[in-house]
Design a protein around this motif. Structure first.
Motif, short mmCIF file in Angstrom:
data_model
loop_
_atom_site.label_atom_id
_atom_site.label_comp_id
_atom_site.label_asym_id
_atom_site.label_seq_id
_atom_site.Cartn_x
_atom_site.Cartn_y
_atom_site.Cartn_z
N CYS A 153 13.48 25.33 32.78
CA CYS A 153 12.34 25.02 31.60
C CYS A 153 11.40 26.03 31.61
N HIS A 154 11.05 26.31 30.39
CA HIS A 154 9.88 27.06 29.79
C HIS A 154 8.61 26.67 30.42
N GLU A 155 8.35 25.29 30.31
CA GLU A 155 7.26 24.74 30.71
C GLU A 155 7.58 23.24 30.94
N HIS A 156 6.46 22.52 31.64
CA HIS A 156 6.79 21.05 31.91
C HIS A 156 5.81 20.08 31.23
N ASP A 214 1.72 20.66 31.36
CA ASP A 214 1.46 21.96 30.56
C ASP A 214 1.08 21.63 29.22
N GLY A 260 10.79 19.05 31.32
CA GLY A 260 10.73 20.16 30.39
C GLY A 260 11.44 19.69 29.09
N ALA A 286 8.11 18.34 27.51
CA ALA A 286 7.50 19.53 26.95
C ALA A 286 7.91 20.21 25.58
#
Length: 149
Positions: free
Chosen positions: A20-23, A26, A133, A136
Motif C-alpha cells: 500500500c501507498h497509504e492506509h 492517512d 490500503g 485509502a
C-alpha cells in the motif's frame, strides 16, 4: 456477464507485508465534495454511513467471464476486492464525469483492474493492497475533482 469457476489462493495481505501507498488513517480527514450533503463530508463520515466499504472477493469468483459487443467471451481478473457504494456516496461522483469513478480507482497505486459491476458494486483487482490500503485508494479516487465534472 457471469462469474467463471477459476480460483486462486490469494489472501488479503496484512501490514507490514502489503504494498500500500497509504492506509486508511492517512485519508480519514480528507474532505470529499458531495452535492448531496449540506456540508462536504470527510472520508471518515462517509464510512460511518455504512454506504461505502470493501471486502475480499470470494475465491470462487476471482475471475469473471465478460462478453464484448460481438458476444466474444474473455476472462477478467483476478479480482480481489468487492466495493459497495450506495446512497450517501452517490453525490460524491457523477456517472458521466470527465473521469469515471471506476477509472479513478483504477488509476490509484496498486490497483490493476476495476469492473463497475452494477450501480452499487465495483470489483477490483489489487493483489498487494490490504483492506486499509484499498479504502485509502478509494478515498483518493473520490477526492479527484474530475469524478464530479
Amino acid at each position: 456477464m457471469g462469474i467463471a469457476s477459476e480460483k486462486d489462493d490469494w489472501q488479503p495481505p496484512q501490514r507490514p507485508d502489503c504494498a500500500c501507498h497509504e492506509h486508511l488513517e492517512d485519508v480519514l480527514t480528507l474532505v470529499i465534495p458531495s452535492r448531496d450533503w449540506d456540508e462536504d463530508p470527510t472520508f471518515e463520515q462517509l464510512l460511518e454511513t455504512g454506504s461505502l466499504g470493501v471486502q475480499p472477493v470470494n475465491p470462487k469468483e476471482r475471475f469473471m467471464t465478460v462478453f464484448d459487443e460481438e458476444q466474444n467471451e474473455s476472462q477478467l481478473g483476478p479480482l480481489h476486492w468487492g466495493m459497495w457504494a450506495a446512497d450517501e456516496i452517490y453525490g460524491c461522483y457523477d456517472d458521466d464525469a470527465t473521469l469515471p469513478f471506476d477509472r479513478s480507482i483504477a488509476g490509484q497505486p496498486g490497483v490493476e483492474v476495476v469492473e463497475w459491476y452494477d450501480r452499487e458494486e465495483f470489483l477490483i483487482g489489487a493483489p498487494g493492497l490490504c483492506e486499509s490500503g484499498m479504502l485509502a485508494a478509494i478515498a483518493r479516487a473520490l477526492q479527484d475533482p474530475r469524478v464530479r465534472i
